[in-house]
Scaffold this motif. Sequence first.
Motif, PDB file in Angstrom:
ATOM      1  N   SER A 173       0.816  -1.216   0.000  1.00 35.02           N
ATOM      2  CA  SER A 173       0.000   0.000   0.000  1.00 35.02           C
ATOM      3  C   SER A 173       0.848   1.265   0.000  1.00 35.02           C
ATOM      4  CB  SER A 173      -0.917   0.013   1.234  1.00 35.02           C
ATOM      5  OG  SER A 173      -0.153   0.084   2.428  1.00 35.02           O
ATOM      6  N   TYR A 174       2.177   1.111  -0.083  1.00 36.13           N
ATOM      7  CA  TYR A 174       3.038   2.293  -0.056  1.00 36.13           C
ATOM      8  C   TYR A 174       3.287   2.812  -1.471  1.00 36.13           C
ATOM      9  CZ  TYR A 174       6.881   5.471   0.838  1.00 36.13           C
ATOM     10  OH  TYR A 174       7.659   6.602   0.910  1.00 36.13           O
ATOM     11  N   GLY A 175       3.171   4.115  -1.628  1.00 35.41           N
ATOM     12  CA  GLY A 175       3.455   4.738  -2.918  1.00 35.41           C
ATOM     13  C   GLY A 175       2.249   5.287  -3.619  1.00 35.41           C
ATOM     14  N   ASP A 176       1.090   5.339  -2.949  1.00 34.56           N
ATOM     15  CA  ASP A 176      -0.126   5.802  -3.615  1.00 34.56           C
ATOM     16  C   ASP A 176      -0.054   7.276  -3.991  1.00 34.56           C
ATOM     17  OD1 ASP A 176      -0.167   6.320  -0.838  1.00 34.56           O
ATOM     18  OD2 ASP A 176      -2.311   6.686  -0.896  1.00 34.56           O
ATOM     19  N   ARG A 177       0.820   8.043  -3.336  1.00 39.12           N
ATOM     20  CA  ARG A 177       0.932   9.476  -3.626  1.00 39.12           C
ATOM     21  C   ARG A 177       2.111   9.806  -4.540  1.00 39.12           C
ATOM     22  NH1 ARG A 177       1.004  12.011   2.269  1.00 39.12           N
ATOM     23  NH2 ARG A 177       2.055  10.011   2.723  1.00 39.12           N
ATOM     24  N   PHE A 178       2.763   8.786  -5.063  1.00 39.41           N
ATOM     25  CA  PHE A 178       3.963   9.026  -5.873  1.00 39.41           C
ATOM     26  C   PHE A 178       3.641   9.780  -7.160  1.00 39.41           C
ATOM     27  CE2 PHE A 178       7.636   7.232  -8.460  1.00 39.41           C
ATOM     28  CZ  PHE A 178       8.596   8.008  -7.838  1.00 39.41           C
ATOM     29  N   ALA A 179       2.504   9.480  -7.775  1.00 36.89           N
ATOM     30  CA  ALA A 179       2.128  10.167  -9.014  1.00 36.89           C
ATOM     31  C   ALA A 179       1.942  11.664  -8.764  1.00 36.89           C
ATOM     32  CB  ALA A 179       0.853   9.568  -9.587  1.00 36.89           C
ATOM     33  N   ASP A 180       1.267  12.017  -7.691  1.00 34.26           N
ATOM     34  CA  ASP A 180       1.086  13.435  -7.364  1.00 34.26           C
ATOM     35  C   ASP A 180       2.424  14.091  -7.045  1.00 34.26           C
ATOM     36  OD1 ASP A 180      -1.649  13.162  -7.700  1.00 34.26           O
ATOM     37  OD2 ASP A 180      -2.033  12.807  -5.576  1.00 34.26           O
ATOM     38  N   PHE A 181       3.302  13.343  -6.398  1.00 37.67           N
ATOM     39  CA  PHE A 181       4.637  13.861  -6.102  1.00 37.67           C
ATOM     40  C   PHE A 181       5.390  14.174  -7.396  1.00 37.67           C
ATOM     41  CE2 PHE A 181       9.176  12.966  -5.550  1.00 37.67           C
ATOM     42  CZ  PHE A 181       9.510  13.831  -4.523  1.00 37.67           C
ATOM     43  N   LEU A 182       5.330  13.256  -8.361  1.00 34.29           N
ATOM     44  CA  LEU A 182       5.998  13.481  -9.648  1.00 34.29           C
ATOM     45  C   LEU A 182       5.401  14.679 -10.377  1.00 34.29           C
ATOM     46  CD1 LEU A 182       6.319   9.800 -10.940  1.00 34.29           C
ATOM     47  CD2 LEU A 182       8.161  11.254 -10.063  1.00 34.29           C
ATOM     48  N   ALA A 183       4.095  14.864 -10.255  1.00 36.66           N
ATOM     49  CA  ALA A 183       3.434  15.987 -10.928  1.00 36.66           C
ATOM     50  C   ALA A 183       3.915  17.328 -10.387  1.00 36.66           C
ATOM     51  CB  ALA A 183       1.923  15.873 -10.772  1.00 36.66           C
ATOM     52  N   ARG A 184       4.416  17.335  -9.149  1.00 41.20           N
ATOM     53  CA  ARG A 184       4.894  18.581  -8.540  1.00 41.20           C
ATOM     54  C   ARG A 184       6.401  18.796  -8.735  1.00 41.20           C
ATOM     55  NH1 ARG A 184       1.711  16.501  -4.258  1.00 41.20           N
ATOM     56  NH2 ARG A 184       3.636  15.923  -3.144  1.00 41.20           N
ATOM     57  N   MET A 185       7.085  17.820  -9.308  1.00 39.93           N
ATOM     58  CA  MET A 185       8.530  17.930  -9.475  1.00 39.93           C
ATOM     59  C   MET A 185       8.879  18.761 -10.704  1.00 39.93           C
ATOM     60  SD  MET A 185      10.403  14.303  -8.618  1.00 39.93           S
ATOM     61  CE  MET A 185      12.008  15.111  -8.851  1.00 39.93           C
TER      62      MET A 185
END
Length: 250
Positions: free
Chosen positions: A75-87
Amino acid sequence: MLGLADGDASAYVIADGLAPQARLAIYRNTANSTLLTALRLTYPAVRALVGDEFFEGAARLFIEQCPPSSAHLDSYGDRFADFLARMPEAASLVYLPDTARLEWAVNEALHAADATPLDLRRLEQLDEAAMQAVRFLPSPAIRMMESAFPIDAIWHAVLSKDDSALAGIDLAADPVCLSIHRGPSGVEVNRMTKGQYRFTAALLAGRPLHDALADAPDAETSIWLAHLLVSGCFVDIRLSNEASSRTAER
């Protein structure tokens, strides 16, 4: 302990021949390495698109900013896409966040709980009125998403290492609607039309079949419904005025 600074946590660590700060450093490195491996396994296409060095740097920064809230690594990493969108460093790859969202949906479908598909004979027991009022309970292993980019084609080309297919993808092509579903042969990612997407979304949201059909008058909708049923996308039924499917079985 992941959320504590060394100065806060070291007081609770017994030295036993090794300084508390050193023990914490070992723990942190081990934990971060485990989380990094989890992200690599979940996001292989993203990793291939950006390269190992960029991915590891982004993943470590993500781990630092978004530590896990549970020990369940799936269940870890569900926010990774949003993190990439802010990079800012990833801004030129406009399709990257949605590619990550697709990979997360695949990960969720892959690790979803097992469920027995709906026995279609139960539908034969419903009269016409009940059939109009029936609601379908979705399989835990189905997901849907939309994207402005052909992320399914990107995902397939990257994972199959087909450079010519990847080079031929038109990012300006029409948006895509996707179903992500784990069936007997594994997780499948398939395109849907906009109408099929809206109809499927209505059923997965628990709307009665009559209402979903009213919003999707296309003659092909019944064929699509049959496809959803035989694909195991639903596991149970309810009637709109009933609290339990047992009533529907009488």
